[in-house]
Design a protein around this motif. Structure first.
Motif, PDB file in Angstrom:
ATOM      1  N   ASN A  37       0.807  -1.221   0.000  1.00 48.31           N
ATOM      2  CA  ASN A  37       0.000   0.000   0.000  1.00 48.31           C
ATOM      3  C   ASN A  37       0.843   1.277   0.000  1.00 48.31           C
ATOM      4  OD1 ASN A  37       0.805  -0.632   2.659  1.00 48.31           O
ATOM      5  ND2 ASN A  37      -0.870   0.564   3.525  1.00 48.31           N
ATOM      6  N   LEU A  38       2.137   1.162  -0.219  1.00 49.25           N
ATOM      7  CA  LEU A  38       2.999   2.337  -0.354  1.00 49.25           C
ATOM      8  C   LEU A  38       2.629   3.048  -1.646  1.00 49.25           C
ATOM      9  CD1 LEU A  38       5.521   3.956   0.606  1.00 49.25           C
ATOM     10  CD2 LEU A  38       6.886   2.371  -0.760  1.00 49.25           C
ATOM     11  N   ASN A  39       2.320   4.335  -1.556  1.00 49.19           N
ATOM     12  CA  ASN A  39       1.908   5.008  -2.788  1.00 49.19           C
ATOM     13  C   ASN A  39       3.120   5.565  -3.547  1.00 49.19           C
ATOM     14  OD1 ASN A  39       2.477   7.688  -1.949  1.00 49.19           O
ATOM     15  ND2 ASN A  39       0.363   8.129  -1.416  1.00 49.19           N
ATOM     16  N   HIS A  40       2.884   6.106  -4.715  1.00 53.06           N
ATOM     17  CA  HIS A  40       3.962   6.565  -5.599  1.00 53.06           C
ATOM     18  C   HIS A  40       4.750   7.739  -5.031  1.00 53.06           C
ATOM     19  CE1 HIS A  40       3.074   3.930  -8.963  1.00 53.06           C
ATOM     20  NE2 HIS A  40       1.798   4.173  -8.756  1.00 53.06           N
ATOM     21  N   ALA A  41       4.224   8.401  -4.027  1.00 51.71           N
ATOM     22  CA  ALA A  41       4.930   9.511  -3.389  1.00 51.71           C
ATOM     23  C   ALA A  41       5.736   9.051  -2.178  1.00 51.71           C
ATOM     24  CB  ALA A  41       3.941  10.597  -2.972  1.00 51.71           C
ATOM     25  N   GLY A  42       5.619   7.763  -1.805  1.00 52.52           N
ATOM     26  CA  GLY A  42       6.348   7.247  -0.652  1.00 52.52           C
ATOM     27  C   GLY A  42       5.582   7.349   0.653  1.00 52.52           C
ATOM     28  N   LEU A  43       4.269   7.437   0.574  1.00 50.10           N
ATOM     29  CA  LEU A  43       3.418   7.611   1.750  1.00 50.10           C
ATOM     30  C   LEU A  43       2.767   6.287   2.148  1.00 50.10           C
ATOM     31  CD1 LEU A  43       2.215   9.918   3.603  1.00 50.10           C
ATOM     32  CD2 LEU A  43       0.201   9.759   2.137  1.00 50.10           C
ATOM     33  N   LEU A  44       2.754   6.046   3.453  1.00 47.85           N
ATOM     34  CA  LEU A  44       2.111   4.864   4.040  1.00 47.85           C
ATOM     35  C   LEU A  44       1.261   5.288   5.223  1.00 47.85           C
ATOM     36  CD1 LEU A  44       5.061   2.321   4.477  1.00 47.85           C
ATOM     37  CD2 LEU A  44       2.972   1.896   3.208  1.00 47.85           C
ATOM     38  N   ASP A  45       0.177   4.556   5.446  1.00 43.38           N
ATOM     39  CA  ASP A  45      -0.544   4.703   6.710  1.00 43.38           C
ATOM     40  C   ASP A  45       0.330   4.080   7.791  1.00 43.38           C
ATOM     41  OD1 ASP A  45      -2.789   5.905   5.570  1.00 43.38           O
ATOM     42  OD2 ASP A  45      -3.747   3.969   5.183  1.00 43.38           O
TER      43      ASP A  45
END
Length: 130
Positions: A37-45
C-alpha cells in the motif's frame, strides 16, 4: 491497485547512511519500501499493530522505537496526528520522476497526503529533484 514489488537498488549496500543503521533499522526500512500500500509519493498509513504481526515476537513498542531511529537518521518522517509515514527519498530512489506517466501518478499520490508536515517535506524533496 496494490503494488506487486518494491524497488531496491543494489547500491543501497554502498550507501554510508544506510550502512550506519543497525540491522533492525535496515530491515524495517526494507520492509517499509516493500509494502503493497505504499503510494507513488512514498506515503504509508502508520499501522504499527498490523506491522507487528509480520514477525514473530515483534511488538508495536519495538517498531515505534525503530521507526524513531529511522526518523532520526532522516530516512522517514512520521506524523502521529494523521497516522502517516513518508519515506523521505522514495521518489528519488524509485526513479519514477523521470517517466511522464509515473510522474503523473506521483503528483496524484502527493495530493493525498493529509499531514501538512509530510506535505512540506515531500514538496521539498520533489523540488530538489526538479
Amino acid at each position: 491497485m496494490a503494488r506487486g514489488h518494491g524497488r531496491i537498488l543494489t547500491s543501497i549496500w554502498e550507501d554510508a547512511d544506510f550502512l550506519a543503521l543497525d540491522e533492525r533499522e535496515q530491515r524495517l526500512y526494507l520492509f517499509l519500501i516493500s509494502q503493497p500500500n505504499l503510494n507513488h509519493a512514498g506515503l504509508l498509513d502508520l499501522t504499527l499493530r498490523r506491522w507487528s504481526r509480520k514477525a514473530r515476537g515483534l511488538t508495536s513498542a519495538e517498531l515505534e522505537k525503530t521507526l524513531q531511529a529511522l526518523e532520526s537518521a532522516r530516512f522517514i518522517v512520521m506524523d502521529d496526528d494523521t497516522e502517516e509515514l513518508l519515506i523521505r527519498s522514495f521518489v528519488k530512489w524509485d526513479g519514477g520522476y523521470n517517466n511522464p506517466k509515473r510522474l503523473a501518478a506521483i503528483r496524484s499520490a502527493a495530493i493525498t497526503v493529509g499531514s501538512p508536515i509530510l506535505a512540506g517535506v515531500l514538496s521539498f524533496e520533489l523540488t530538489r529533484l526538479g
